[in-house]
Scaffold this motif. Structure first.
Motif, PDB file in Angstrom:
ATOM      1  N   ASN A  53      -0.034   5.662  10.753  1.00 53.28           N
ATOM      2  CA  ASN A  53       0.482   6.601   9.484  1.00 53.28           C
ATOM      3  C   ASN A  53      -0.923   7.066  10.019  1.00 53.28           C
ATOM      4  O   ASN A  53      -0.713   8.648   8.939  1.00 53.28           O
ATOM      5  CB  ASN A  53      -0.056   6.089   8.550  1.00 53.28           C
ATOM      6  CG  ASN A  53       1.901   5.479   8.062  1.00 53.28           C
ATOM      7  OD1 ASN A  53       3.233   6.076   8.051  1.00 53.28           O
ATOM      8  ND2 ASN A  53       2.345   4.025   7.634  1.00 53.28           N
TER       9      ASN A  53
ATOM     10  N   ASP B  57     -11.255   3.778   4.645  1.00 59.20           N
ATOM     11  CA  ASP B  57     -10.101   5.214   3.915  1.00 59.20           C
ATOM     12  C   ASP B  57     -10.498   6.057   3.247  1.00 59.20           C
ATOM     13  O   ASP B  57      -9.774   6.591   2.453  1.00 59.20           O
ATOM     14  CB  ASP B  57      -9.162   4.346   3.496  1.00 59.20           C
ATOM     15  CG  ASP B  57      -8.064   4.214   2.614  1.00 59.20           C
ATOM     16  OD1 ASP B  57      -7.558   5.155   3.228  1.00 59.20           O
ATOM     17  OD2 ASP B  57      -7.510   3.755   1.644  1.00 59.20           O
ATOM     18  N   GLU B 125      -9.520   3.759  -3.801  1.00 61.60           N
ATOM     19  CA  GLU B 125      -8.375   3.346  -4.536  1.00 61.60           C
ATOM     20  C   GLU B 125      -8.926   2.967  -5.903  1.00 61.60           C
ATOM     21  O   GLU B 125      -7.528   3.472  -7.260  1.00 61.60           O
ATOM     22  CB  GLU B 125      -6.963   2.141  -3.892  1.00 61.60           C
ATOM     23  CG  GLU B 125      -6.553   2.653  -3.240  1.00 61.60           C
ATOM     24  CD  GLU B 125      -4.676   2.065  -2.842  1.00 61.60           C
ATOM     25  OE1 GLU B 125      -5.262   1.408  -1.620  1.00 61.60           O
ATOM     26  OE2 GLU B 125      -4.271   1.598  -3.365  1.00 61.60           O
ATOM     27  N   THR B 242       0.736   6.229  -3.048  1.00 62.88           N
ATOM     28  CA  THR B 242       1.268   6.495  -2.297  1.00 62.88           C
ATOM     29  C   THR B 242       0.816   5.584  -1.163  1.00 62.88           C
ATOM     30  O   THR B 242      -0.200   5.316  -0.590  1.00 62.88           O
ATOM     31  CB  THR B 242       2.580   7.100  -2.221  1.00 62.88           C
ATOM     32  OG1 THR B 242       1.513   7.687  -1.324  1.00 62.88           O
ATOM     33  CG2 THR B 242       3.032   7.327  -3.714  1.00 62.88           C
ATOM     34  N   ALA B 243       1.516   4.803   0.096  1.00 54.91           N
ATOM     35  CA  ALA B 243       1.449   4.602   0.999  1.00 54.91           C
ATOM     36  C   ALA B 243       0.893   5.667   1.916  1.00 54.91           C
ATOM     37  O   ALA B 243       1.857   6.383   1.674  1.00 54.91           O
ATOM     38  CB  ALA B 243       2.755   3.773   1.973  1.00 54.91           C
ATOM     39  N   HIS B 244       0.139   5.902   3.220  1.00 54.55           N
ATOM     40  CA  HIS B 244      -0.240   6.661   3.804  1.00 54.55           C
ATOM     41  C   HIS B 244       1.091   6.838   5.391  1.00 54.55           C
ATOM     42  O   HIS B 244       2.028   5.699   5.426  1.00 54.55           O
ATOM     43  CB  HIS B 244      -1.755   6.273   5.221  1.00 54.55           C
ATOM     44  CG  HIS B 244      -2.349   6.557   4.134  1.00 54.55           C
ATOM     45  ND1 HIS B 244      -2.930   6.945   3.257  1.00 54.55           N
ATOM     46  CD2 HIS B 244      -3.830   5.512   4.131  1.00 54.55           C
ATOM     47  CE1 HIS B 244      -4.160   6.993   2.848  1.00 54.55           C
ATOM     48  NE2 HIS B 244      -5.214   5.607   2.942  1.00 54.55           N
ATOM     49  N   ASP B 247       5.382   8.604   3.457  1.00 56.11           N
ATOM     50  CA  ASP B 247       5.920   8.492   1.615  1.00 56.11           C
ATOM     51  C   ASP B 247       4.209   9.362   1.228  1.00 56.11           C
ATOM     52  O   ASP B 247       4.833   9.958   0.574  1.00 56.11           O
ATOM     53  CB  ASP B 247       4.915   7.318   1.652  1.00 56.11           C
ATOM     54  CG  ASP B 247       5.418   5.643   2.112  1.00 56.11           C
ATOM     55  OD1 ASP B 247       6.332   5.444   1.401  1.00 56.11           O
ATOM     56  OD2 ASP B 247       5.447   5.868   3.475  1.00 56.11           O
ATOM     57  N   GLN B 248       3.210   9.691   1.168  1.00 57.42           N
ATOM     58  CA  GLN B 248       2.211  10.801   1.083  1.00 57.42           C
ATOM     59  C   GLN B 248       2.740  12.128   1.083  1.00 57.42           C
ATOM     60  O   GLN B 248       2.859  13.029   0.588  1.00 57.42           O
ATOM     61  CB  GLN B 248       0.447  10.465   1.295  1.00 57.42           C
ATOM     62  CG  GLN B 248       0.081   9.366   0.538  1.00 57.42           C
ATOM     63  CD  GLN B 248      -1.598   9.572   1.277  1.00 57.42           C
ATOM     64  OE1 GLN B 248      -2.048   8.955   2.208  1.00 57.42           O
ATOM     65  NE2 GLN B 248      -2.383   9.688  -0.415  1.00 57.42           N
ATOM     66  N   GLU B 300       8.256   9.581  -4.445  1.00 56.34           N
ATOM     67  CA  GLU B 300       7.913   8.527  -2.709  1.00 56.34           C
ATOM     68  C   GLU B 300       9.120   8.940  -1.836  1.00 56.34           C
ATOM     69  O   GLU B 300       9.037   7.738  -0.641  1.00 56.34           O
ATOM     70  CB  GLU B 300       7.294   7.545  -3.624  1.00 56.34           C
ATOM     71  CG  GLU B 300       7.803   6.064  -4.116  1.00 56.34           C
ATOM     72  CD  GLU B 300       7.195   5.512  -4.660  1.00 56.34           C
ATOM     73  OE1 GLU B 300       6.268   5.356  -3.290  1.00 56.34           O
ATOM     74  OE2 GLU B 300       6.447   4.683  -4.852  1.00 56.34           O
ATOM     75  N   ASP B 375       7.776   0.428   2.976  1.00 53.24           N
ATOM     76  CA  ASP B 375       6.721   1.598   2.919  1.00 53.24           C
ATOM     77  C   ASP B 375       7.336   1.575   0.898  1.00 53.24           C
ATOM     78  O   ASP B 375       6.709   1.713  -0.894  1.00 53.24           O
ATOM     79  CB  ASP B 375       6.266   2.145   2.839  1.00 53.24           C
ATOM     80  CG  ASP B 375       5.421   2.044   4.218  1.00 53.24           C
ATOM     81  OD1 ASP B 375       5.013   1.166   4.134  1.00 53.24           O
ATOM     82  OD2 ASP B 375       5.713   2.676   4.730  1.00 53.24           O
TER      83      ASP B 375
END
Lengths: 459, 459, 459
Positions: A53, B57, B125, B242-244, B247-248, B300, B375
């Protein structure tokens, strides 16, 4: 020019909603997520090619995109708020036409660059390219600022975006020129297009609006917000779609040095050409940015830092001199009324940028570029061109951009004369109140109050 | 409402320092670096899992965080500076309550989402989530703008952040709804919470302050800074957690299209509903943003670009119509005084966003999402829910958000009536001078000067 | 001080173009692309070390760089626009000297840090470091704001950048202190340097310009743009050149908590020290930022979140108290006229930051840092220092910074007295009109209009 009705009650909603409706239909038919934005395709891609990802191009383009986005909406929008009574229109019409342009150019550019199996595939790169095309339209808007209705601007956007797509396709894909930062495709095209439209819409009695064509103290500060954002993020603009790795890194750095040098040259020439040695905010707001335009073609090449600084210095000088000496002549002799001086900020520096690009391409050797040649000049790398022929094609691309600008500008200029689109009269230019509910304003109301007292006081 | 002492000399320092002191104690006891911010743990992680520093991250969330941060402090802060005499309070109380909210929500959200072995672990996060919660408080602030003391705002923040944490936990973890951009948890909750507080604090004699409830020319330009930043960075807001990967990437693109379409719809309806065809800055400043709210839940998902544009168009229309026709009715009939019109920008578009999310969830299939289903809808992926039941749970989540907003708003509304917290009288609203050392101002001093001359002149 | 000719017609162009010319020559001789920006070298690097384009450090430093860039050009530039009649000079001289400083510091820092085989190699890290050095110059500018000519500022930049490079080299490479966010090298050095220059240039008759030394309503809002950007992006500033991974992540988070706590402390003390319990925009604009300065040395260390909040709270208190009580004393007793109060925002918090850094270093153990010790305290890791000796060296670094600031400031102060450089007289300070073509301004023109009526009215 006597002007046509500027009442927007029916025509603005009609054009906005009609074009949005057509756009949505075309998107529904043609536009699809690309393989990096589609849930299924990306997960298939990850499984089949052992990528993760975090390899999604989103992470390597989105910060650049956001910088470009800020330039388009804050940079251009606020740069044009320098007018004392046209701040609402400057920032909000900029907002409106940019919002339309980016949707429309997604379609137009998609037909030329991302059309596969009858579908346009979109992702972060198409978003950046849509913003780039929007930039060209906003440059043209700068030449026309204060003299056009929002409906005229939307019609211009519709046609200019389309021509931009064709012009860009010819320059990049047929001529095979390089122009990552758009010295030719964005700045030269956008500026001369707007100037030609302005020429066709020449207003002989614009003197009647001249008292509103200047700035006030705070409007100049608002404009500086636009200037500084454009200046800071120009490195992102020039590098946003170059190849990953050294190319983006180098493009950013060259642009940064060009702009820094340009700023010193602008201050120098601004003080020099003023009779009393004073600086002029118009120069600082605009000419200090010419360094970004002047390396739009060459910044991805091995320009060298000192080469970038020479380009920036030249651009700052030419641009400042243009504001001082050329803009008045364009107006009085050539009947080109250029509200924001886009000829000085985008036109001449754009041509300069194209020439610098051709010169730097001329000196490209494998010794200098190594295997990096493939990213910068793939046609030299694969042997189908020499550096000298690439240089010639770079010049050819400049001519293409100028040709499209002039012919397109003439067409659009005459198109905008259709009374239906509305247009302020020569005495109503640079005035928000014809399009906006303008609130009471301290200074403005005051002025009225004070003036209305004068008779009493003197009586 | 007669108002209580607005002198902040003792009470503001007392509450600020006391709450900061309590926060520091709670941080000392409970808050620890997570494994990506702790020197020892991250290096252990790298050794044990063959990851490198560049896999942290931080690199994949921090740019989004900074965009959200700009929305919270510049976006919300400057959007509210449209009031002619409340610019200091708008931007600075926004600053104060946001600075407190992000600390407090780190604790509250930490208890619900990041509590392991008796400790809250924080990293990028948790920083984004704290800013999100802050957004909800600032939306409520918009409904109350100009009518509350900073101490009241701090007390509201303390409670609202706590309720936000509980509400969010129920919606995401118990109901199992998806709401990455917070149509429900942030916008619906924040807006209706603030509207209910405003209802409880109804001011029958607010007419006495109405002459200060409008904008002046430059204050509308300051507000546009807020608007444009919110508009540009909303794609980052909806995608920040959102998920990497796809999705992002997809969330960003859907939000971008929704906002672009929303902008055209806003201009169209604004001109249409004005008797003279003029545009209204209030609409442009606010309704053009509703497109971001309206896809907060669904961006998303596989909404498709044209789906996003339909959502944005609807949101822009509803929001503009709300400003024109609904806000006056809320005030006169329902006794809800909504200074910034948060019902139009966050309330209705938030509910619309929740509904769109439920509809898009209803049509989720493995054919569309592939392995990406995990996701977006993990409970559909693992077979514990069908798309139809997920859709029902999405609706349920909306009801939970509305319920928390109404009950929480009633409680906080009555709490804020405690005289100790201070409150301006009905005749003192929308006025910086009660909280600030206000410097001489061109226009303002002028006004005084002119007014004071009137008698002389007329005498 | 009687002032020297402020006519910039010859001297400003002369110095700008001469220095730019010299800079270009030096760049041509010494500056080369580093291996991540050079086309050939990066492609060789990729081939030889199995890295890819996406491993280029550009992707992991450029977002931080852009945040720092915004702080330098928007943050510092707009923070200083609070003066009612000096907005043009504030934002534009900031722009000018920053554009020169970043070029010059690339050379100076390059000689000390990036000199290999007779060449300076530049890339994203040298760009960040150049912006950092620029920050120190702009802090000094803050102490002198409104009282110096642009030529004086350019001369000061030339020398101060040079001294900054030497001082930084001694502190980081010889003393072996850590100072990632520059509490010592940037804030302490920049502030005390500027204060000493201001002392040498003491103006006994500055009272004649005091009526222009304040703000007006809108100028305070422009300044808040600067404040908020500095506040939001300070985490990027402190972390921009720390080691990748946990170090950058932790530095960001510590700075974020420190600033949040600082903001509450600033509001608290501002209300407390005002006789009527009112807040003062000067405090909010400046003291709320002291939390970023106060963790400039320690944010990369294992400061802990609550430790960061204590640091921020202390900094906000000290800074606000400084504005209220110390600035007037510095002026009246020590003859230090500090226009922006840099002693309160950068001086004292910088010293505090150095002390906090020394204290946190004192408690560094392998138990806390694990293998991460190598990034934070390499000399403790390799056994050449204990935590206690590292702590002592941190204190020594503070003394070095103070020494360079005082001696450098005295030298530059006397240098700036050379009449050739120009300088406004005591009665002309804080006035744009001596350097700028100032447009008509609503309020200003009004003021004249009203004043001119007074006699009539009273007559």
């Amino acid at each position: 020019m006597s002007g046509y009705s500027t009442n927007m009650r029916i025509k603005l909603p009609l054009f906005c909603l009609l074009l949005e409706f057509i756009t949505i239909i075309l998107f529904a038919v043609f536009v699809r997520y690309d393989k990096e934005t589609d849930a299924k395709e990306w997960h298939d891609e990850m499984r089949n090619h052992s990528v993760g990802n975090l390899d999604n191009d989103f992470y390597f383009r989105y910060p650049s995109f956001q910088d470009v986005h800020v330039m388009i909406f804050i940079g251009f929008g606020f740069l044009m708020t320098f007018l004392k009574r046209y701040g609402f229109s400057s920032v909000a019409f900029n907002f409106l036409i940019a919002a339309f342009a980016l949707q429309w150019s997604t379609l137009i550019q998609g037909f030329f660059h991302g059309f596969h199996n009858g579908k346009i595939h979109v992702g972060i790169e198409s978003m950046i390219n849509a913003d780039f095309c929007t930039g060209a339209v906003l440059i043209s808007f700068g030449a026309l600022l204060g003299k056009t209705s929002p409906v005229q601007l939307i019609i211009m956007t519709l046609i200019e975006v389309t021509l931009f797509g064709i012009n860009e396709y010819i320059i990049l894909n047929i001529v095979g020129a390089k122009d990552a930062g758009g010295s030719m495709t964005i700045h030269t095209f956008g500026a001369y297009f707007g100037l030609v439209v302005s020429r066709v819409l020449y207003r002989p009695d614009l003197e009647k609006s001249r008292q509103r064509e200047g700035s006030v103290y705070h409007s100049d500060l608002f404009a500086m917000i636009g200037t500084i954002y454009l200046w800071m993020f120009w490195p992102s603009f020039n590098s946003a779609v170059t190849a990953h790795g050294d190319d983006q890194h180098r493009t950013v750095m060259n642009t940064y040095y060009s702009l820094a040098a340009c700023t010193l040259a602008t201050f120098a020439i601004s003080a020099l050409v003023n009779g009393e040695g004073k600086l002029d905010m118009v120069h600082i707001q605009n000419a200090a940015l010419a360094g970004g335009v002047a390396v739009g073609t060459s910044a991805e090449m091995m320009l060298t830092p000192f080469g970038a600084m020479i380009a920036g210095t030249l651009a700052g000088m030419i641009s400042t001199l243009g504001y001082k000496y050329l803009t008045p002549v364009l107006d009085s002799k050539l009947k080109i009324q250029d509200t924001c001086g886009v000829h000085n900020l985008h036109g001449m520096p754009g041509v300069l940028g194209a020439i610098i690009g051709a010169i730097v391409a001329f000196f490209a050797t494998m010794d200098i570029y190594g295997e990096g040649m493939e990213d910068v000049f793939p046609l030299i790398q694969d042997g189908s061109r020499t550096a000298k022929t690439q240089s010639l094609y770079q010049f050819l691309a400049l001519l293409v951009a100028l040709g499209f600008a002039v012919i397109g500008g003439i067409f659009v200029g005459f198109l905008l004369k259709i009374p239906l689109f509305g247009m302020p009269s020569d005495a109503e230019c640079f005035e928000d109140a014809i399009y906006w509910e303008v609130p009471g304003e301290e200074g403005h109301h005051q002025l009225t109050a004070v003036n209305s007292e004068d008779p009493d006081t003197q009586a």
